[in-house]
Design an enzyme around this catalytic site. Structure first.
Site, PDB file in Angstrom:
ATOM      1  N   GLU A 172       0.845  -1.201   0.000  1.00 43.07           N
ATOM      2  CA  GLU A 172       0.000   0.000   0.000  1.00 43.07           C
ATOM      3  C   GLU A 172       0.881   1.252   0.000  1.00 43.07           C
ATOM      4  OE1 GLU A 172      -3.335   1.979   3.033  1.00 43.07           O
ATOM      5  OE2 GLU A 172      -2.970  -0.180   3.049  1.00 43.07           O
TER       6      GLU A 172
ATOM      7  N   GLU B 193      -3.301  10.301   3.240  1.00 42.10           N
ATOM      8  CA  GLU B 193      -4.483  10.269   4.097  1.00 42.10           C
ATOM      9  C   GLU B 193      -4.636  11.636   4.779  1.00 42.10           C
ATOM     10  OE1 GLU B 193      -5.449   6.107   5.864  1.00 42.10           O
ATOM     11  OE2 GLU B 193      -3.284   6.379   6.037  1.00 42.10           O
TER      12      GLU B 193
END
Length: 256
Positions: free
Chosen positions: A130, A134
């Site tokens: 990943e 964010e």
């Protein structure tokens, strides 16, 4: 009328798109969401990722508004949670290259607006890889960057922004190479991995999402207490394969 038709088209996309990702795709794309390529996207609906999530993915939380992809968190929940939230991802998986999005995040304690790549065991791949942007709504003047190799977080670094990410659109990008990752904000490098760092290697889908954290995430995201709908918007997103990824003058691909 146009908004209602496009809302219907996204619901239809949910029905006709396959949840199983396609094989790794080495072709690039740029998606403007005024008339989205419905075959490219899968809209999550009817479940939550885990106990850390205070909301349920809902297809109706994805709409087209003012020529943008609009992700809404509201009290229109469903089967598993009273709160509904939004997630959309590519059916195809992509590898090394440049990933970009022009977007505006949501503001509010407990909220997470995300732009990232992911692949892992739920997709039939044993390793969880990943790469993240964010935006935590508790402080829209920062963005958290991170990456995972085989399920292990490698960074978790907040980057200070000189603007409120929930108020205006800005360009965010990361360049993923076999030996390095570099994150950009408005074309300027904000972080790059050190030499010798462990780097993800499994192709993943590109995700866009808006969700709320449960109590387990309070220390990181802040406590979530629903009061009214909140939104995040994406004007466009793009992927450029590694061989063509020379978007910025300081790009690693451009260096000799």
């Amino acid at each position: 009328m146009l908004r209602q038709r496009l809302k219907y088209l996204f619901a239809l996309a949910l029905c006709v798109s396959s949840a199983a990702a396609l094989a790794a795709d080495d072709s690039g794309f740029k998606e403007s969401f005024l008339l989205p390529n419905l075959k490219r996207w899968y809209v999550s609906s009817g479940w939550a990722n885990g106990d850390y999530q205070a909301c349920e993915w809902r297809a109706e939380a994805i709409q087209i508004a003012e020529k943008n992809l609009r992700m809404t968190l509201s009290d229109h929940g469903g089967k598993t949670r009273p709160i509904g939230c939004a997630e959309i991802h590519t059916n195809a998986r992509f590898g090394y290259g440049l990933y970009e999005a022009r977007m505006r995040s949501a503001a509010g304690s407990g909220l997470n607006t995300a732009f990232f790549t992911y692949v892992g065991p739920p997709n039939g791949v044993p390793e969880w890889d990943e790469i993240d942007f964010e935006f935590l709504g508790k402080n829209p003047h920062t963005v958290d960057i991170n990456y995972f190799t085989n399920g292990k977080p490698q960074l978790g670094k907040p980057i200070t922004l000189d603007f409120d990410a929930s108020q205006t659109f800005h360009n965010y990008a990361f360049e993923w190479r076999p030996d390095k990752i570099r994150w950009y904000v408005d074309g300027k490098t904000v972080y790059e991995t050190p030499d010798g760092a462990k780097i993800p290697h499994n192709p993943g889908s590109l995700f866009l999402s808006l969700w709320a954290g449960a109590k387990a995430e309070d220390a990181w995201m802040g406590p979530f207490d629903y009061s009214q709908p909140v939104t995040a918007d994406v004007e466009w997103t793009a992927y450029t394969p590694l061989d063509a990824a020379c978007a910025f003058p300081e790009s690693m691909k451009c260096k000799k």
